[in-house]
Write a protein that holds these residues in place. Structure first.
Motif, short mmCIF file in Angstrom:
data_model
loop_
_atom_site.label_atom_id
_atom_site.label_comp_id
_atom_site.label_asym_id
_atom_site.label_seq_id
_atom_site.Cartn_x
_atom_site.Cartn_y
_atom_site.Cartn_z
N UNK B 77 0.83 -1.21 0.00
CA UNK B 77 0.00 0.00 0.00
C UNK B 77 0.87 1.26 0.00
N UNK B 78 0.49 2.22 -0.85
CA UNK B 78 1.21 3.49 -0.94
C UNK B 78 0.21 4.63 -0.75
N UNK B 79 0.55 5.58 0.09
CA UNK B 79 -0.31 6.75 0.29
C UNK B 79 0.40 7.96 -0.26
N UNK B 80 -0.23 8.64 -1.22
CA UNK B 80 0.40 9.80 -1.87
C UNK B 80 -0.29 11.05 -1.36
N UNK B 81 0.50 11.91 -0.70
CA UNK B 81 -0.12 13.10 -0.16
C UNK B 81 0.40 14.36 -0.83
N UNK B 82 -0.49 15.36 -0.86
CA UNK B 82 -0.12 16.65 -1.42
C UNK B 82 -0.94 17.71 -0.70
N UNK B 83 -0.51 18.97 -0.82
CA UNK B 83 -1.24 20.04 -0.16
C UNK B 83 -1.71 21.05 -1.18
N UNK B 84 -2.98 21.45 -1.07
CA UNK B 84 -3.49 22.52 -1.93
C UNK B 84 -3.80 23.73 -1.05
N UNK B 85 -3.78 24.91 -1.65
CA UNK B 85 -4.00 26.10 -0.83
C UNK B 85 -5.45 26.22 -0.45
N UNK B 86 -5.71 26.87 0.68
CA UNK B 86 -7.11 27.03 1.11
C UNK B 86 -7.84 28.07 0.27
N UNK B 87 -7.08 29.05 -0.26
CA UNK B 87 -7.75 30.10 -1.03
C UNK B 87 -8.27 29.56 -2.35
N UNK B 88 -7.48 28.67 -2.98
CA UNK B 88 -7.90 28.14 -4.28
C UNK B 88 -7.67 26.64 -4.29
N UNK B 89 -8.53 25.88 -3.61
CA UNK B 89 -8.27 24.44 -3.47
C UNK B 89 -8.64 23.66 -4.73
N UNK B 90 -7.68 23.48 -5.63
CA UNK B 90 -7.94 22.73 -6.85
C UNK B 90 -6.89 21.67 -7.01
N UNK B 91 -7.32 20.53 -7.52
CA UNK B 91 -6.35 19.47 -7.81
C UNK B 91 -6.92 18.62 -8.93
N UNK B 92 -6.04 17.94 -9.64
CA UNK B 92 -6.50 17.12 -10.75
C UNK B 92 -7.23 15.90 -10.21
N UNK B 93 -8.31 15.53 -10.90
CA UNK B 93 -9.05 14.33 -10.50
C UNK B 93 -8.33 13.10 -11.03
N UNK B 94 -8.53 11.95 -10.37
CA UNK B 94 -7.91 10.71 -10.88
C UNK B 94 -8.99 9.75 -11.35
#
Lengths: 141, 155, 395
Positions: B77-94
């Motif tokens: 098992x691998x857990x991949x973490x990242x942080x997005x900003x609170x002002x503009x919380x956007x990230x690519x969908x998988x």
């Protein structure tokens, strides 16, 4: 007690409504139908339709989404109607009390006739509570 | 070298300095990447390493934004973490890589307000239809008391 | 997409209804599925942040009233990872016993409900009567029938004396005999085969793509089980077989759960035979170390996932729970959508829905939309079942 009260107390039609509980109380209500507890020997019949029900068993703390449906269900029941709050969550909100999406118990939404406590409520208690309610219904009218 | 260390080594060889941080525990490898690398790491693991099971995606409000962590559970098992900003919380969908991600992304969208770009169905999922759009319950600023209308005569 | 008028009935579509399934239909065929799980949302994760770890256990157990032992176990194992203390072996074995006992009660419950869906009311009564023997054992061992809170942070709540061990072994003999009988019925009764074979089909590729878990995944031939892949409690010491079946339909799910019952019996017998001596609980301080922990447990419905982030205080900074039913919603959608030669009839909806063993009440309402005819309406799952029997599946 008059003949109508007697007839009503001998064979109450019961409807069941779940308002977002963990389902443990619902399972224990269903267990009342099974051979060991056999609630049908009291003449209690668990019917799906609200329109023919005398008694409404409500489980669960009322979640925000379900509240309007519960109100409508209560309005659709013909008079005289009796509401039983089954379980601690239905009585007071239970473990979920304080959560943002949950009301503090069924009686904050509709009037309740009887409360059966337990988490989850034991089938023996459901039968006990319902017998008490039947006696009360029989004594009316 | 243990299986956990081997798994991490492989990722390190492919992504080099883009792995900002890592942690190795028994039966779990954690890696931290910048938000533009998040989707690439998952793409690598799904398409080249044959990983198909997504356990869930967790979202947590942390000091410097919202931490999104995808937990992949096939093999090691691998857990991949990242942080997005609170002002503009956007990230690519998988969702195109792992279709099962749709509900987890919708849940985080409801509860924390993160927008998953490319999610085919980013509608209300877990909060009711009449819940206000810009209120996100899992944020620390949201207070858990409510003013739901109670029945008249209830005390 | 063409527009249509929705006839306003006794229930207005714009009201926030506790609808669960929204089906797009063409006549009696289901062509599209969406979900709205908002009516079960109680705000538990937020509430857990306001309670200490020890106070959180009763709340976590009540996330699901049927697989509550799995939730409690996952929670306690997870929180214990934040401490540097080893948990006594006796506690881990006892946890396994109660976990498997809880799985037996859950699968027997499900078999009864599945039988009821097919129309076998007698089987429902039989399985639930047999289940009572298991509930009695749970009550004797833990003090409660359901929501037992047996697994505590640090161990288990009570020890199991030898007279209970003997009674439990006798109950296992009964469960084994009854399960073999139910399996025989499931395999030989033609009505069951007719109602369940080919229904609710989920190919192995779809099962993997939608991230299905538990018996749903294993009934599509995929050999995944957390107890074998990432053992917890005493599972590393107690051998068992991971049950899979290849027909990928509702029938496969019945067989998988019935055979898992036999594996539970065998695991309980092994665990009781090798029950280690020693303490059953250690005392842990109110404040764990700062850090994060993640635990997966094989609940009766599938993989259960708990994650926590601790800042070193008495209350969790974040607690995340992902139930197996949520993980199986994608699989449910796949099995309810007609594609190519696989046609899903409205009448198949209740049993397909039931076959994922959902943690949701049966008064769930289903919202239908038929765009070609410009109609929409709502039925409960009970109504669908009744109408299916009468052959009246068009509104």
């Amino acid at each position: 007690m008059g003949i109508v009260g007697w007839a009503r107390s001998k064979s109450p039609w019961i409807a069941h409504f779940c308002t977002g509980s963990c389902n443990a109380c619902d399972i224990e209500i269903l267990a009342c139908l099974t051979p060991r507890y056999d609630i049908e020997r009291f003449g209690a019949v668990l019917k799906g339709s609200i329109r023919h029900a005398d008694v409404l068993l409500v489980t669960g703390p009322v979640t925000r989404q379900v509240r309007d449906r519960l109100l409508r269900v209560y309005e659709q029941m013909p008079e005289p109607k009796y509401v039983v709050a089954v379980g601690t969550c239905a009585t007071s909100g239970g473990v979920y009390r304080g959560a943002y999406n949950v009301y503090p118990g069924v009686d904050s939404v509709i009037p309740v006739t009887a409360y059966i406590s337990g988490c989850p409520v034991k089938p023996e208690n459901i039968i006990n509570g319902l017998s008490f309610l039947l006696k009360k219904i029989g004594e009316s009218k | 070298m243990s299986v956990e260390e081997e798994t991490f080594r492989e990722l390190k060889d492919v992504f080099g300095d883009r792995i900002l941080d890592f942690k190795i525990q028994k039966m779990r490898v954690y890696v931290k990447v910048p938000s533009d690398t998040y989707r690439e790491v998952i793409r690598y693991l799904v398409l080249l390493k044959g990983i198909y099971h997504l356990e869930t995606i967790t979202g947590t409000e942390v000091k410097d934004g919202i931490e999104i962590m995808a937990h992949l559970g096939t093999g090691m098992p691998i857990s991949i973490r990242t942080t997005v900003s609170s002002e503009d919380p956007r990230i690519a969908s998988i969702c195109d890589l792992i279709p099962g991600a749709e509900f987890y992304e919708r849940e985080i969208h409801d509860l924390l307000g993160v927008v998953f770009e490319g999610n085919p169905n980013l509608k209300r999922f877990i909060l009711s239809g009449d819940w206000p759009e810009d209120v996100h319950p899992l944020k620390k600023s949201f207070e858990s008391k409510h003013n739901l209308p109670l029945r008249e005569g209830f005390d | 997409m063409s527009t249509f008028d929705i006839p306003i009935g006794p229930m207005h579509p714009a009201l926030p209804e506790p609808l669960l399934l929204k089906l797009e239909v063409e006549g009696e065929t289901v062509v599209g599925v969406d979900f709205d799980v908002s009516y079960m949302h109680r705000g538990i994760e937020k509430l857990l942040e306001a309670k200490t770890y020890f106070q959180g256990l009763p709340l976590v157990e009540r996330i699901c009233g049927i697989c509550n032992a799995a939730h409690g176990l996952c929670y306690t194992l997870n929180v214990e990872k934040l401490y540097d203390k080893e948990i006594p072996a006796r506690a881990q074995y006892l946890r396994l016993v109660v976990e498997e006992l809880s799985r037996i009660h859950s699968h027997l419950l499900w078999l009864g409900v599945a039988a009821f869906e097919i129309g076998f009311n007698t089987m429902f009564m039989y399985t639930w009567r047999d289940r009572e023997a298991v509930m009695d054992m749970l009550e004797s061992i833990t003090g409660n029938r359901i929501t037992t809170e047996y697994s505590q942070i640090g161990g288990v709540r009570r020890d199991m004396p030898s007279n209970l061990v003997d009674r439990l072994l006798k109950t296992m003999d009964v469960v084994e005999e009854r399960t073999k009988y139910y399996t025989k019925v499931a395999l030989t009764e033609r009505t069951i085969a007719k109602r369940t074979q080919g229904v609710g089909y989920l190919s192995p590729e779809e099962a993997k793509a939608t991230c299905a878990v538990g018996p749903v995944l294993r009934a599509s031939g995929v050999k995944n089980d957390i107890r074998a892949d990432d053992p917890y409690a005493a599972h590393a010491d107690v051998p068992f077989n991971v049950i899979t079946y290849d027909s990928c339909d509702v029938f496969a799910r019945i067989i998988v759960r019935a055979q898992e019952l036999l594996e539970c019996v065998s695991m309980i017998r092994t665990a009781l035979r090798h029950l280690p001596e020693g303490p059953f609980r250690v005392k842990l301080p109110m404040k764990p170390n700062a850090g994060e922990a993640l635990t997966r447990v094989e609940a009766p419905r599938g993989e259960l996932f708990h994650y926590t982030l601790s800042d070193g205080g008495m209350k969790p900074y974040r607690y995340k729970v992902r139930t197996p039913t949520l993980a199986n919603l994608g699989a449910l959608r796949a099995m309810l959508t007609s594609k190519g030669r696989y046609v899903v009839n409205i009448g198949d909806v209740p049993i397909s829905y039931g076959s994922i063993d959902p943690c949701i009440c049966c008064t769930a309402r289903v919202y239908f939309v038929d765009s070609r005819k410009g109609r929409s309406w709502v039925w409960t799952l009970d109504e669908i079942r009744e109408r299916s029997r009468r052959g009246e599946l068009l509104p």
